[in-house]
Scaffold this active site. Structure first.
Site, PDB file in Angstrom:
ATOM      1  N   HIS A 241      -7.920   9.527  -2.064  1.00 56.90           N
ATOM      2  CA  HIS A 241      -7.349   9.573  -1.034  1.00 56.90           C
ATOM      3  C   HIS A 241      -7.982   9.955   0.488  1.00 56.90           C
ATOM      4  CE1 HIS A 241      -2.870   9.330   1.037  1.00 56.90           C
ATOM      5  NE2 HIS A 241      -3.998   8.987   1.812  1.00 56.90           N
TER       6      HIS A 241
ATOM      7  N   LYS B  76      -2.849   5.769  -4.098  1.00 59.85           N
ATOM      8  CA  LYS B  76      -4.064   6.878  -3.886  1.00 59.85           C
ATOM      9  C   LYS B  76      -3.663   8.046  -4.234  1.00 59.85           C
ATOM     10  CE  LYS B  76      -4.086   4.792   0.719  1.00 59.85           C
ATOM     11  NZ  LYS B  76      -2.592   4.275   0.879  1.00 59.85           N
TER      12      LYS B  76
ATOM     13  N   ASP C 131       0.625  -1.020  -0.023  1.00 60.09           N
ATOM     14  CA  ASP C 131       0.095   0.084  -0.167  1.00 60.09           C
ATOM     15  C   ASP C 131       0.862   1.364   0.028  1.00 60.09           C
ATOM     16  OD1 ASP C 131      -2.933   1.138   0.671  1.00 60.09           O
ATOM     17  OD2 ASP C 131      -1.525   2.235   1.706  1.00 60.09           O
TER      18      ASP C 131
ATOM     19  N   TYR D  15       2.339  10.063  -0.349  1.00 60.34           N
ATOM     20  CA  TYR D  15       3.551   9.707   0.517  1.00 60.34           C
ATOM     21  C   TYR D  15       4.804   9.814   0.115  1.00 60.34           C
ATOM     22  CZ  TYR D  15      -0.068   6.365   2.627  1.00 60.34           C
ATOM     23  OH  TYR D  15      -1.416   6.001   3.117  1.00 60.34           O
TER      24      TYR D  15
END
Length: 278
Positions: A108, A75, A45, A50
């Site tokens: 997200h 996402k 994931d 990120y």
């Protein structure tokens, strides 16, 4: 190690335990992903927000495991909300990951004040039709957001990834997801950014772990598994990665589950869908 898979409404399935990668940078993510795959993870994931999709892709390549044996989620955040904006966003994410598709693409955060999550979902439907995202879903959506998607779009999300732990149980949201054929996936399953240490130090969890000869983290991951949730614990330590995956050879008793239920902060505890976060 055989990891159970949960069926998705697409006809595919998702491994019930995966490896989370927030807040790793690219270099850390490459090491952690390679180690996670080596100890048995097949579900990874990440997210554009990120900033580690390149590292996740590098870790996959280092592993030597064929791409089709892995389940990869990313996402797209608020930058990519609005009609067709997610198209460029996913293409860029795929380039960073070094793959032709993702197994699961998530919005997200709904960010309802922008009023763009419906148009974004329609774009996701196009990406799904084009085969760039084998399944599409959402993250941090409430039943009200999902009701609006159902009324105005064609595809039911395959997954809703929300914050869940023994302290934040989100029973109403989980019941809604079950009723509508949506798989619920837990982020920050070990307690969240602010409370992971304190949750895992709770005497209830420490006592159960000691009796079962397990770690408190293993007890919590097993709790998610027995709730029928998909869970993505994260660790940069190889030994803990292996421990977090080693949760299928024991069960929590009804008494254990009742004890863990005392840790709940209430059915409505959770996060604010009006802001971007994890």
């Amino acid at each position: 190690m055989s990891i159970p898979a949960i069926p998705l409404n697409t006809g595919a399935s998702i491994p019930q335990v995966g490896a989370g990668t927030w807040p790793l940078d690219d270099a850390e993510a490459a090491d952690v992903v390679a180690a996670a795959i080596e100890v048995g993870y097949r579900h990874l994931d990440t997210a554009t927000r990120y900033g580690n999709e390149t590292g996740v892709g590098e870790g996959i390549r280092r592993s030597g495991i064929a791409r089709e044996e892995l389940f990869v989620t990313t996402k797209l955040d608020g930058e990519f909300q609005g009609s067709d904006r997610a198209i460029a966003g996913l293409h860029a994410a795929l380039e960073r990951l070094g793959t032709d598709y993702v197994d699961l693409l998530l919005i997200h955060w709904p960010l309802p004040q922008r009023d763009e999550y419906v148009s974004t979902w329609r774009t996701f439907e196009k990406l799904h039709a084009d085969g760039l995202a084998r399944a599409i879903g959402v993250s941090n959506f409430t039943p009200a957001h999902l009701d609006r998607l159902a009324a105005e779009t064609s595809i039911v999300p395959a997954v809703n990834q929300i914050q869940i732990s023994p302290a934040i149980v989100r029973l109403e949201q989980r019941a809604y997801d079950v009723a509508h054929g949506i798989v619920t996936q837990s982020w920050s399953p070990l307690g969240g950014r602010k409370g992971a240490g304190s949750l895992l130090a709770e005497p209830v969890l420490v006592d159960i772990a000691s009796r079962l000869d397990r770690t408190p983290a293993q007890v919590v991951v097993r709790w998610h598994v027995q709730q029928g949730l998909v869970v993505i614990p994260k660790s940069s330590d190889r030994a803990r990665l292996a421990q977090n995956l080693d949760v299928f050879s024991f069960e929590l008793s009804d008494d254990d589950l009742a004890s863990i239920a005392t840790l709940s902060q209430g059915p409505d505890a959770g996060v604010d869908s009006d802001r971007e976060g994890h």
